[in-house]
Design a protein around this motif. Structure first.
Motif, PDB file in Angstrom:
ATOM      1  N   ASN A 357       0.880  -1.171   0.042  1.00 17.07           N
ATOM      2  CA  ASN A 357       0.101   0.385   0.133  1.00 17.07           C
ATOM      3  C   ASN A 357       1.434   0.816  -0.305  1.00 17.07           C
ATOM      4  OD1 ASN A 357      -1.312   1.975   0.760  1.00 17.07           O
ATOM      5  ND2 ASN A 357      -3.614   0.715   1.630  1.00 17.07           N
ATOM      6  N   PRO A 358       0.876   1.823  -1.415  1.00 19.28           N
ATOM      7  CA  PRO A 358       1.982   3.203  -0.983  1.00 19.28           C
ATOM      8  C   PRO A 358       1.410   3.952   0.254  1.00 19.28           C
ATOM      9  CG  PRO A 358       1.124   2.192  -3.281  1.00 19.28           C
ATOM     10  CD  PRO A 358       0.213   1.715  -2.414  1.00 19.28           C
ATOM     11  N   VAL A 359       0.565   4.429  -0.053  1.00 22.94           N
ATOM     12  CA  VAL A 359       0.130   5.285   1.486  1.00 22.94           C
ATOM     13  C   VAL A 359       0.899   5.615   2.800  1.00 22.94           C
ATOM     14  CG1 VAL A 359      -1.282   6.054   2.782  1.00 22.94           C
ATOM     15  CG2 VAL A 359      -1.886   5.869   0.172  1.00 22.94           C
ATOM     16  N   HIS A 412      -5.886  10.640  -2.502  1.00 25.71           N
ATOM     17  CA  HIS A 412      -5.795  12.345  -2.349  1.00 25.71           C
ATOM     18  C   HIS A 412      -5.963  12.907  -0.973  1.00 25.71           C
ATOM     19  CE1 HIS A 412      -7.661  16.039  -2.623  1.00 25.71           C
ATOM     20  NE2 HIS A 412      -8.717  15.664  -1.930  1.00 25.71           N
ATOM     21  N   TRP A 413      -6.567  11.885   0.406  1.00 21.21           N
ATOM     22  CA  TRP A 413      -5.904  12.019   2.205  1.00 21.21           C
ATOM     23  C   TRP A 413      -4.588  11.835   1.532  1.00 21.21           C
ATOM     24  CZ3 TRP A 413      -4.523   8.083   5.367  1.00 21.21           C
ATOM     25  CH2 TRP A 413      -4.552   8.450   6.489  1.00 21.21           C
ATOM     26  N   ALA A 414      -3.745  11.137   1.491  1.00 22.22           N
ATOM     27  CA  ALA A 414      -2.879  11.112   1.737  1.00 22.22           C
ATOM     28  C   ALA A 414      -1.158  12.353   1.139  1.00 22.22           C
ATOM     29  CB  ALA A 414      -2.078  10.037   1.436  1.00 22.22           C
ATOM     30  N   LEU A 415      -2.352  13.342   0.061  1.00 26.34           N
ATOM     31  CA  LEU A 415      -1.319  13.458  -0.583  1.00 26.34           C
ATOM     32  C   LEU A 415      -1.472  15.544  -0.220  1.00 26.34           C
ATOM     33  CD1 LEU A 415      -2.609  12.568  -4.406  1.00 26.34           C
ATOM     34  CD2 LEU A 415      -0.159  12.747  -3.429  1.00 26.34           C
ATOM     35  N   GLY A 416      -2.847  15.276   0.078  1.00 25.23           N
ATOM     36  CA  GLY A 416      -3.150  16.960   1.395  1.00 25.23           C
ATOM     37  C   GLY A 416      -3.032  16.139   2.555  1.00 25.23           C
ATOM     38  N   LEU A 417      -2.339  15.132   3.015  1.00 25.19           N
ATOM     39  CA  LEU A 417      -2.035  15.644   4.692  1.00 25.19           C
ATOM     40  C   LEU A 417      -0.680  14.711   4.924  1.00 25.19           C
ATOM     41  CD1 LEU A 417      -2.135  15.130   8.003  1.00 25.19           C
ATOM     42  CD2 LEU A 417      -3.365  13.583   7.552  1.00 25.19           C
ATOM     43  N   ALA A 446       4.502  23.020   0.593  1.00 22.28           N
ATOM     44  CA  ALA A 446       3.581  21.796   1.745  1.00 22.28           C
ATOM     45  C   ALA A 446       2.855  22.749   1.851  1.00 22.28           C
ATOM     46  CB  ALA A 446       5.061  21.630   3.207  1.00 22.28           C
ATOM     47  N   LYS A 447       3.232  24.260   2.114  1.00 20.23           N
ATOM     48  CA  LYS A 447       2.393  25.096   3.009  1.00 20.23           C
ATOM     49  C   LYS A 447       0.959  25.319   1.391  1.00 20.23           C
ATOM     50  CE  LYS A 447       1.899  30.383   3.009  1.00 20.23           C
ATOM     51  NZ  LYS A 447       1.467  30.974   1.509  1.00 20.23           N
ATOM     52  N   GLU A 448       1.759  25.216   0.001  1.00 18.67           N
ATOM     53  CA  GLU A 448       0.773  24.719  -1.406  1.00 18.67           C
ATOM     54  C   GLU A 448       0.341  23.864  -0.954  1.00 18.67           C
ATOM     55  OE1 GLU A 448      -0.910  27.383  -2.512  1.00 18.67           O
ATOM     56  OE2 GLU A 448       0.537  28.840  -1.476  1.00 18.67           O
ATOM     57  N   GLN A 449       0.351  22.048  -1.037  1.00 10.85           N
ATOM     58  CA  GLN A 449       0.203  20.988  -1.157  1.00 10.85           C
ATOM     59  C   GLN A 449      -1.165  20.841  -0.172  1.00 10.85           C
ATOM     60  OE1 GLN A 449       3.326  19.220  -2.287  1.00 10.85           O
ATOM     61  NE2 GLN A 449       3.550  19.690  -3.798  1.00 10.85           N
ATOM     62  N   THR A 450      -0.126  21.150   1.212  1.00  8.00           N
ATOM     63  CA  THR A 450      -1.374  20.479   2.365  1.00  8.00           C
ATOM     64  C   THR A 450      -2.558  21.496   2.898  1.00  8.00           C
ATOM     65  OG1 THR A 450       1.051  20.285   2.826  1.00  8.00           O
ATOM     66  CG2 THR A 450      -0.833  19.754   5.374  1.00  8.00           C
ATOM     67  N   LEU A 451      -3.731  20.579   3.276  1.00  9.43           N
ATOM     68  CA  LEU A 451      -5.242  21.256   3.412  1.00  9.43           C
ATOM     69  C   LEU A 451      -5.288  21.368   5.180  1.00  9.43           C
ATOM     70  CD1 LEU A 451      -7.183  18.427   1.328  1.00  9.43           C
ATOM     71  CD2 LEU A 451      -6.376  21.036   0.826  1.00  9.43           C
ATOM     72  N   PRO A 452      -5.307  22.312   5.437  1.00  6.07           N
ATOM     73  CA  PRO A 452      -5.211  23.027   6.787  1.00  6.07           C
ATOM     74  C   PRO A 452      -6.368  21.897   7.502  1.00  6.07           C
ATOM     75  CG  PRO A 452      -5.060  24.411   5.623  1.00  6.07           C
ATOM     76  CD  PRO A 452      -5.493  23.765   4.429  1.00  6.07           C
ATOM     77  N   ASN A 453      -7.358  21.617   7.512  1.00  9.30           N
ATOM     78  CA  ASN A 453      -8.745  21.284   7.360  1.00  9.30           C
ATOM     79  C   ASN A 453      -7.721  19.293   7.812  1.00  9.30           C
ATOM     80  OD1 ASN A 453      -9.117  21.039   4.471  1.00  9.30           O
ATOM     81  ND2 ASN A 453     -11.127  19.860   5.218  1.00  9.30           N
ATOM     82  N   PHE A 454      -7.506  18.923   6.897  1.00  8.23           N
ATOM     83  CA  PHE A 454      -6.723  17.455   7.337  1.00  8.23           C
ATOM     84  C   PHE A 454      -6.632  17.387   8.917  1.00  8.23           C
ATOM     85  CE2 PHE A 454      -7.253  14.781   3.228  1.00  8.23           C
ATOM     86  CZ  PHE A 454      -8.369  15.776   3.149  1.00  8.23           C
ATOM     87  N   ASN A 455      -5.328  18.434   8.985  1.00 10.92           N
ATOM     88  CA  ASN A 455      -4.564  18.492  10.281  1.00 10.92           C
ATOM     89  C   ASN A 455      -4.127  19.664  10.560  1.00 10.92           C
ATOM     90  OD1 ASN A 455      -2.776  18.318  12.411  1.00 10.92           O
ATOM     91  ND2 ASN A 455      -2.068  16.253  11.405  1.00 10.92           N
ATOM     92  N   PRO A 456      -5.264  20.555  11.401  1.00 10.87           N
ATOM     93  CA  PRO A 456      -4.344  22.246  11.554  1.00 10.87           C
ATOM     94  C   PRO A 456      -3.414  22.306  11.839  1.00 10.87           C
ATOM     95  CG  PRO A 456      -6.744  21.567  12.454  1.00 10.87           C
ATOM     96  CD  PRO A 456      -5.927  20.898  11.914  1.00 10.87           C
ATOM     97  N   ASP A 457      -3.204  20.910  13.102  1.00 15.31           N
ATOM     98  CA  ASP A 457      -1.596  21.522  13.979  1.00 15.31           C
ATOM     99  C   ASP A 457      -0.099  21.261  12.842  1.00 15.31           C
ATOM    100  OD1 ASP A 457      -0.433  21.073  16.378  1.00 15.31           O
ATOM    101  OD2 ASP A 457       0.122  19.093  16.146  1.00 15.31           O
ATOM    102  N   LEU A 458      -0.615  20.107  12.039  1.00 16.14           N
ATOM    103  CA  LEU A 458       0.702  20.423  10.618  1.00 16.14           C
ATOM    104  C   LEU A 458       0.689  21.578  10.548  1.00 16.14           C
ATOM    105  CD1 LEU A 458       2.697  18.364   9.123  1.00 16.14           C
ATOM    106  CD2 LEU A 458       0.880  17.611   7.531  1.00 16.14           C
ATOM    107  N   TYR A 459      -0.335  22.111   9.686  1.00 19.92           N
ATOM    108  CA  TYR A 459      -0.277  22.845   9.105  1.00 19.92           C
ATOM    109  C   TYR A 459       0.083  23.983   9.398  1.00 19.92           C
ATOM    110  CZ  TYR A 459      -1.237  25.922   5.388  1.00 19.92           C
ATOM    111  OH  TYR A 459      -2.222  26.549   3.604  1.00 19.92           O
ATOM    112  N   ILE A 460       0.341  24.366  10.926  1.00 14.65           N
ATOM    113  CA  ILE A 460       1.198  25.317  11.876  1.00 14.65           C
ATOM    114  C   ILE A 460       2.253  25.106  11.792  1.00 14.65           C
ATOM    115  CG2 ILE A 460       0.310  26.198  14.060  1.00 14.65           C
ATOM    116  CD1 ILE A 460      -2.638  26.461  13.763  1.00 14.65           C
TER     117      ILE A 460
END
Length: 553
Positions: A357-359, A412-417, A446-460
């Motif tokens: 499983n690549p993810v 898609h989830w893995a790419l966004g997180l 990372a700032k452009e590719q990461t979806l904040p709502n998936f993991n706001p702590d990571l985004y911050i």
């Protein structure tokens, strides 16, 4: 089985008789060419849909089916518009309306219908059939009593036998567990396939129906039902927890106290493991929401994940261990248990080579292994592992056919997180290896590719690291812009109480230069840089800015 067959036979005969009555009522109403209202009652959409199909086949007149949607606000207008859309075709000889139970504001819909009830008589010179359940019919009597009183004859009530209801619960819970097992750890984050809203509504009603009939389920079926009901509450953590705890109690009553002393049913172990895993996910969510109690919540999550892991192993299902193991790794990282994480990472890597499983394989390198290397300042290893993870994920993204049981949704989830984690690790590695510009490049990506709502702590964390690198490079305008954006994200996701009247929104197209350009134009760039430096120091807890009115504090 001997009891079920006669009961089902009688139900089928009863339904056929009621359908004949319903078809006769529609045919008689059509022959009179005037409005008549008929109510048919069924509490289960699955059987209602089957009954509707059978009625259309049985009835000699053409019936126009009209399904209501959640946003519908006017019943009369909806029916009228549907009829008008059929112009040029054979006009319907009967109308059948269903879906009242999904309407968001059913009370308002029925109140309005009651006010314009005369329009039904004036415009619809055909029989109109309303399919209702208990809740809908009760609302009719409260909000549209006058319209409901026009119903011809008694409401035709399609009852479902106890055996059929139990069979339905079994089918839906089996489907729910199949979805959980197919999604693995990603499903625990609401990125797996879920039961439909209507399936869950029918399931809740079925359980209430059986309780009203004073029918008990077997322990394993009741335990399965409680779990699926808990999983079907997306935004009610406390309610979900209550269902999960009831499920755990039932499984623990059914399974032997020491799982290793006897050989329990593997299917029971697997389902028990799923409930334990979701309890772990619940406490991981609590840790995100309550940062003051985060350590305690993470410890509880670790305990549930470990017990879930043991259940899958005891059931001799290493494929399921592979699907669910990585969530335990994320909790160990939060708890900074590096030796445990290292051992778990090696095990996960071995499993994901055997069950591709690549993810999760990328996650083994880019998160489990890289985080251990970061804790030991092994920056060359961090760079190698994170680059390997990115390559695995990128290759999967460009692959025409996904390997294993990986779905596009999970990818898609893995790419966004996950991709954000790997680029954050790369940035840290490049910075410590003396290549800060490379680190900035990865953080901007990372700032452009990461979806904040998936993991706001990571985004911050990404924004905080990016801001620090800009400060280290003396690019204060960019650092200030990132800081302003970071504060807006913290505010939106509850990490900050208030950021002032100018907080930014995720829905706005925020450009990194907007705030910085205004600072430069004001001529106070140096003052801002000094202020940024002061705020970043731990020895200045309070800063007061003063000045005459209008100077732009």
């Amino acid at each position: 089985m001997t009891n079920r067959q006669p009961q089902d036979h009688h139900q089928h005969a009863d339904h056929q008789q009621l359908l004949k009555q319903l078809a006769w009522a529609m045919e008689m109403g059509a022959s009179e060419t005037e409005f008549s209202l008929i109510f048919a009652h069924c509490n289960y959409t699955q059987w209602r849909d089957q009954l509707m199909e059978q009625l259309v086949e049985l009835c000699s007149v053409e019936i126009l089916p009209i399904g209501l949607t959640p946003e519908v606000t006017q019943l009369y207008r909806t029916i009228y518009s549907k009829i008008q859309s059929q112009l040029g075709q054979q006009p319907p000889q009967g109308i059948m309306v269903y879906g009242f139970e999904v309407v968001r504001d059913l009370e308002q819909l029925l109140r309005l219908a009651n006010r314009v009830r005369e329009e039904f008589r004036k415009q619809f010179h055909v029989p109109v059939l309303f399919w209702v359940d208990d809740g809908v019919y009760s609302q009719f009597l409260r909000s549209a009593r006058d319209l409901a009183s026009w119903g011809t004859g008694s409401t035709l009530d399609f009852q479902i036998s106890t055996a059929k209801v139990i069979e339905f619960i079994q089918q839906v819970t089996d489907l729910g567990f199949a979805q959980v097992l197919a999604a693995g750890a990603a499903g625990g984050l609401d990125h797996g396939q879920n039961l439909s809203h209507q399936q869950l509504a029918d399931l809740r009603w079925a359980w209430q129906d059986l309780q009203h009939r004073q029918v008990e389920l077997s322990l394993d079926l009741e335990a399965s039902l409680e779990f699926i009901l808990g999983r079907g509450i997306p935004h009610g953590l406390n309610q979900s927890q209550e269902h999960y705890q009831r499920s755990l109690k039932l499984w623990e009553d059914l399974l032997p106290p020491d799982l290793y002393s006897r050989s329990p049913d593997p299917e029971h172990l697997i389902r028990y493991g799923c409930v334990l895993f979701y309890m772990g996910q619940l406490y991981r969510t609590y840790a995100d929401q309550d940062r003051n109690q985060g350590q305690q919540h993470c410890l509880r999550a670790r305990d549930y994940f470990l017990r879930s892991h043991d259940c899958f192993e005891q059931a001799k299902r290493p494929d399921l261990v592979a699907k669910f193991i990585n969530s335990l790794g994320e909790i160990l990282q939060r708890l900074r248990r590096w030796d445990e994480l290292e051992q778990l990472g090696k095990k996960a890597l071995s499993l994901h080579r055997k069950y591709p499983n690549p993810v999760w394989l990328a996650h083994d390198y880019g998160f489990l292994a890289a985080e251990v290397a970061i804790s030991r300042s092994q920056w060359h290893l961090v760079k190698d592992w994170a680059n390997k993870a990115l390559k695995i994920l990128t290759d999967a993204h460009h692959s025409v056919q996904l390997p294993g049981d990986l779905s596009r949704e999970q990818l898609h989830w893995a790419l966004g997180l996950h991709r954000g984690w790997y680029r954050l690790s790369l940035a840290r590695a490049y910075n410590h290896l003396g290549q800060p510009q490379q680190g900035i490049t990865h953080l901007e990506l990372a700032k452009e590719q990461t979806l904040p709502n998936f993991n706001p702590d990571l985004y911050i964390k990404i924004l905080r690291e990016l801001r620090q690198l800009y400060l280290d490079q003396g690019e204060y305008q960019k650092a200030f812009s990132v800081k302003a954006y970071q504060q807006s994200i913290e505010y939106q996701f509850g990490f900050r109480a208030f950021v002032g009247v100018g907080q930014l929104s995720l829905n706005q197209g925020i450009r990194d230069t907007q705030v910085a350009d205004r600072i430069a134009a004001s001529g106070r760039e140096q003052a801002i840089n000094d202020l940024v430096e002061r705020i970043g120091r731990k020895d200045h807890k309070l800063t007061v800015i003063c000045g005459s009115s209008g100077v732009g504090q």
